[in-house]
Write a protein that holds these residues in place. Structure first.
Motif, mmCIF file in Angstrom:
data_model
loop_
_atom_site.group_PDB
_atom_site.id
_atom_site.type_symbol
_atom_site.label_atom_id
_atom_site.label_comp_id
_atom_site.label_asym_id
_atom_site.label_seq_id
_atom_site.Cartn_x
_atom_site.Cartn_y
_atom_site.Cartn_z
ATOM 1 N N ALA A 40 -1.274 -0.428 -4.199
ATOM 2 C CA ALA A 40 -2.416 -0.689 -3.317
ATOM 3 C C ALA A 40 -2.664 -2.187 -3.159
ATOM 4 N N ASP A 41 -2.511 -2.945 -4.254
ATOM 5 C CA ASP A 41 -2.726 -4.394 -4.177
ATOM 6 C C ASP A 41 -1.684 -5.061 -3.285
ATOM 7 N N HIS A 42 -0.431 -4.612 -3.431
ATOM 8 C CA HIS A 42 0.636 -5.165 -2.590
ATOM 9 C C HIS A 42 0.401 -4.798 -1.118
ATOM 10 N N MET A 43 0.007 -3.549 -0.861
ATOM 11 C CA MET A 43 -0.294 -3.109 0.493
ATOM 12 C C MET A 43 -1.435 -3.927 1.079
ATOM 13 N N TYR A 44 -2.422 -4.198 0.267
ATOM 14 C CA TYR A 44 -3.581 -4.986 0.687
ATOM 15 C C TYR A 44 -3.136 -6.392 1.106
ATOM 16 N N SER A 45 -2.243 -6.981 0.317
ATOM 17 C CA SER A 45 -1.757 -8.333 0.618
ATOM 18 C C SER A 45 -0.894 -8.351 1.871
ATOM 19 N N VAL A 46 -0.062 -7.309 2.042
ATOM 20 C CA VAL A 46 0.811 -7.243 3.216
ATOM 21 C C VAL A 46 -0.006 -7.141 4.498
ATOM 22 N N ILE A 47 -1.019 -6.281 4.490
ATOM 23 C CA ILE A 47 -1.850 -6.123 5.685
ATOM 24 C C ILE A 47 -2.625 -7.401 5.971
ATOM 25 N N GLU A 48 -3.098 -8.049 4.921
ATOM 26 C CA GLU A 48 -3.798 -9.333 5.109
ATOM 27 C C GLU A 48 -2.864 -10.368 5.729
ATOM 28 N N ASP A 49 -1.613 -10.372 5.291
ATOM 29 C CA ASP A 49 -0.643 -11.323 5.825
ATOM 30 C C ASP A 49 -0.292 -10.997 7.277
ATOM 31 N N MET A 50 -0.199 -9.716 7.616
ATOM 32 C CA MET A 50 0.140 -9.302 8.972
ATOM 33 C C MET A 50 -1.006 -9.558 9.947
ATOM 34 N N CYS A 51 -2.215 -9.207 9.523
ATOM 35 C CA CYS A 51 -3.374 -9.247 10.428
ATOM 36 C C CYS A 51 -4.074 -10.603 10.448
ATOM 37 N N GLY A 52 -3.857 -11.404 9.400
ATOM 38 C CA GLY A 52 -4.543 -12.685 9.339
ATOM 39 C C GLY A 52 -5.975 -12.571 8.867
ATOM 40 N N GLU A 53 -6.374 -11.414 8.367
ATOM 41 C CA GLU A 53 -7.724 -11.218 7.847
ATOM 42 C C GLU A 53 -7.690 -10.163 6.756
ATOM 43 N N ARG A 54 -8.636 -10.237 5.853
ATOM 44 C CA ARG A 54 -8.661 -9.329 4.713
ATOM 45 C C ARG A 54 -9.226 -7.967 5.125
ATOM 46 N N PRO A 55 -8.477 -6.889 4.867
ATOM 47 C CA PRO A 55 -9.029 -5.561 5.157
ATOM 48 C C PRO A 55 -10.119 -5.195 4.157
ATOM 49 N N SER A 56 -10.867 -4.165 4.481
ATOM 50 C CA SER A 56 -11.945 -3.727 3.599
ATOM 51 C C SER A 56 -11.393 -3.194 2.276
ATOM 52 N N LEU A 57 -12.141 -3.440 1.209
ATOM 53 C CA LEU A 57 -11.755 -2.909 -0.107
ATOM 54 C C LEU A 57 -11.793 -1.385 -0.137
ATOM 55 N N TYR A 58 -12.479 -0.808 0.837
ATOM 56 C CA TYR A 58 -12.541 0.654 0.944
ATOM 57 C C TYR A 58 -11.138 1.251 1.084
ATOM 58 N N PHE A 59 -10.254 0.544 1.809
ATOM 59 C CA PHE A 59 -8.893 1.045 2.000
ATOM 60 C C PHE A 59 -8.144 1.103 0.673
ATOM 61 N N ARG A 60 -8.334 0.104 -0.173
ATOM 62 C CA ARG A 60 -7.667 0.098 -1.479
ATOM 63 C C ARG A 60 -8.112 1.310 -2.301
ATOM 64 N N PHE A 61 -9.398 1.627 -2.246
ATOM 65 C CA PHE A 61 -9.923 2.802 -2.951
ATOM 66 C C PHE A 61 -9.297 4.079 -2.387
ATOM 67 N N CYS A 62 -9.189 4.139 -1.065
ATOM 68 C CA CYS A 62 -8.596 5.332 -0.434
ATOM 69 C C CYS A 62 -7.135 5.487 -0.823
ATOM 70 N N TRP A 63 -6.350 4.410 -0.767
ATOM 71 C CA TRP A 63 -4.927 4.495 -1.090
ATOM 72 C C TRP A 63 -4.693 4.977 -2.511
ATOM 73 N N ARG A 64 -5.546 4.556 -3.428
ATOM 74 C CA ARG A 64 -5.324 4.891 -4.833
ATOM 75 C C ARG A 64 -5.895 6.249 -5.235
#
Length: 537
Positions: free
Chosen positions: A416-440
């Motif tokens: 989830a942490d790696h996914m969070y970083s990848v999306i942040e790198d792709m989108c140029g903005e930090r996604p909500s922490l809610y997504f990390r909770f959902c993925w895990r």
């Protein structure tokens, strides 16, 4: 000659994988993929009923969709052609396919309360047109009977259209979706305006919008709601991943995902108004309750609406509009299902399928093979085969299982942490922490819960709630359902066996993200710090 020089000619012969020309093409393709026939009949039907190897396995589910979906388009195309005649064939009895029990429901209002017993022993003209003219249905799956040549020709036409719309990959698909994804909305808007002005429409709308809270206590309602989400959003089948792979790396996937969710949900919601206003109109015309007007599933599309159109002024116009909408809704979804299979195979065998004209030839072979298999579905027993594949291989346990495994892979193996970083790198903005909770946690637990409920509350497939399939057909259905599940486990065991090292080393290696993946901004910064500390510069 060096190895690099030896590889150069082959690399030059391989074509580019391709990219979407712009974001509009991608969004229309995604909308065409997730917005389809399920929005018009499956979502309203659920409201009507209830009162209100992972990549390889996903490719297999997409393959099942490909060899199943086009028969629906063939039926819709046949209805469209039939609606263009001077007198619509499903309006009247006295045709060769009609029985002595046929009744016409186009001229006089029928008192349902008085004649309900009598109607149990009769069939409307539109029902007989569907069952005896279009399907020419036999007594069971074991009786295939004759081929319906008119449906066969319609099926051939749909495959030819699909082939020439996607034969050049995303270059041709991107152009096709400008029309196939937008035009159904024009038709839906026209039908919405017309259906809401019908007498009795508000009766159906009230039935559609008025909830029955007691139904929320039934686990089956939640299971079917979950299955509608998986089916409608093409989750678990890999199509969203494949289509997204044609985007550049720097792409705001979060914003696009939200917009597509909004479009898909709104489409289903609006389609419900179209369908239920027509059901309300039919209920008033027949003096019946809304829940008694039509059967579930395909009956809403191929019985209820044609019957309603027959009672409107200019019935040919409204029937044609409806079936044009169905054809185009189905076509762009079918485009994407075929594209998933073709792209997946091209990525697996790039040196074979990315060379000049190889894709076109292989696509021709694939479409021809799928068409030949679907000839079975144009027989008198074909609808039983279609329903068996659709019920077991394209939905149900296989999709829930895929959703469970994919969420576990994203949340705990890819991380989830790696996914969070990848999306942040792709989108140029930090996604909500809610997504990390959902993925895990939330998504895997939800998929597991729905999967358990589905297996515990599973009901054997029946046609029209009456016909019970033979035992061998149920066995075949479960084999189709488990084929994608077995592929995940079998592929994992093969990879585990063929890798070198100890069992623990092999398992750790297989559960580690590919080293060839692009580095995120955070990883590049960490790597630079590490190099600085190592070199002392």
């Amino acid at each position: 000659m060096g190895e690099a020089e030896r590889r150069t000619p082959a690399a030059e012969q391989m074509g580019e994988r391709g990219q979407w020309k712009n974001k509009v093409e991608f969004l229309l393709a995604m909308a065409g993929n997730i917005v389809g026939l399920g929005n018009v009949w499956r979502f309203p039907y659920l409201c009507y009923k209830n009162g209100g190897g992972i990549g390889h396995a996903g490719c297999l589910i997409a393959l099942y969709n490909c060899i199943c979906y086009n028969i629906i388009l063939a039926w819709a195309l046949f209805y469209l052609i039939s609606s263009l005649s001077v007198e619509i064939q499903w309006n009247t009895c006295g045709n060769l396919w009609n029985t002595v029990n046929c009744v016409e429901l186009t001229s006089n209002k029928i008192n349902w309360a008085v004649n309900k017993t009598q109607l149990n022993f009769t069939a409307s003209a539109v029902t007989e047109f569907w069952e005896r003219r279009v399907l020419a249905i036999s007594t069971g799956i074991e009786v295939l009977g004759n081929v319906n040549w008119e449906i066969l020709l319609c099926l051939l036409a749909t495959w030819i259209i699909c082939y020439f719309c996607i034969w050049k990959g995303v270059k041709s698909t991107g152009k096709a979706v400008y029309f196939t994804a937008v035009f159904p909305y024009v038709m839906m808007l026209i039908l919405l305006i017309r259906s809401l002005t019908l007498p009795g429409a508000m009766y159906g709308v009230k039935y559609y919008l008025y909830p029955q809270p007691s139904r929320l206590a039934d686990p089956q309602v939640w299971i079917e709601a979950a299955m509608q989400i998986f089916f409608s959003y093409s989750l678990g089948a890999g199509s969203l991943t494949v289509l997204g792979s044609y985007n550049p790396y720097k792409n705001n996937c979060c914003r696009q995902s939200i917009w597509l969710c909004v479009v898909n949900s709104c489409t289903s919601f609006i389609a419900g108004f179209v369908v239920f206003s027509v059901l309300g109109f039919m209920a008033q015309q027949l003096g019946a309750d809304v829940e008694d007007v039509a059967e579930s599933g395909p009956g809403l599309a191929f019985i209820a609406y044609p019957q309603a159109a027959a009672r409107m002024p200019l019935p040919q116009l409204w029937a044609a509009c409806f079936f044009i909408m169905l054809v185009f809704l189905g076509l762009d979804t079918q485009f994407m299902s075929i594209e998933v299979v073709m792209s997946s195979l091209s990525d697996m065998f790039p040196t074979l399928l990315r060379r000049p004209n190889r894709r076109e030839l292989f696509l021709l072979f694939f479409c021809t093979a799928s068409f030949c298999f679907q000839i079975l579905m144009t027989t008198q027993g074909g609808v039983y085969i279609f329903q068996l594949i659709d019920y077991y291989a394209c939905s149900g346990a296989c999709l829930l299982f895929m959703g469970l495994f994919e969420s576990l892979v994203i949340g705990w193996i890819f991380g989830a942490d790696h996914m969070y970083s990848v999306i942040e790198d792709m989108c140029g903005e930090r996604p909500s922490l809610y997504f990390r909770f959902c993925w895990r946690y939330f998504t895997p637990l939800m998929c597991l819960g729905f999967f358990i409920f589905y297996m515990v509350r599973h009901q054997p497939l029946r046609y029209n709630r009456v016909y019970v399939y033979p035992d061998w057909a149920y066995v075949l259905g479960w084999l189709l359902s488990t084929s994608s599940l077995v592929l995940v486990l079998a592929w994992g065991l093969v990879k585990l066996y063929t890798h070198s090292g100890t069992l623990r080393q092999r398992f750790t290696h297989l559960c580690t993200p590919d080293a060839k993946l692009p580095l995120t901004q955070k990883q590049r910064a960490d790597l630079q710090v590490h190099e600085t500390l190592t070199t002392g510069i």
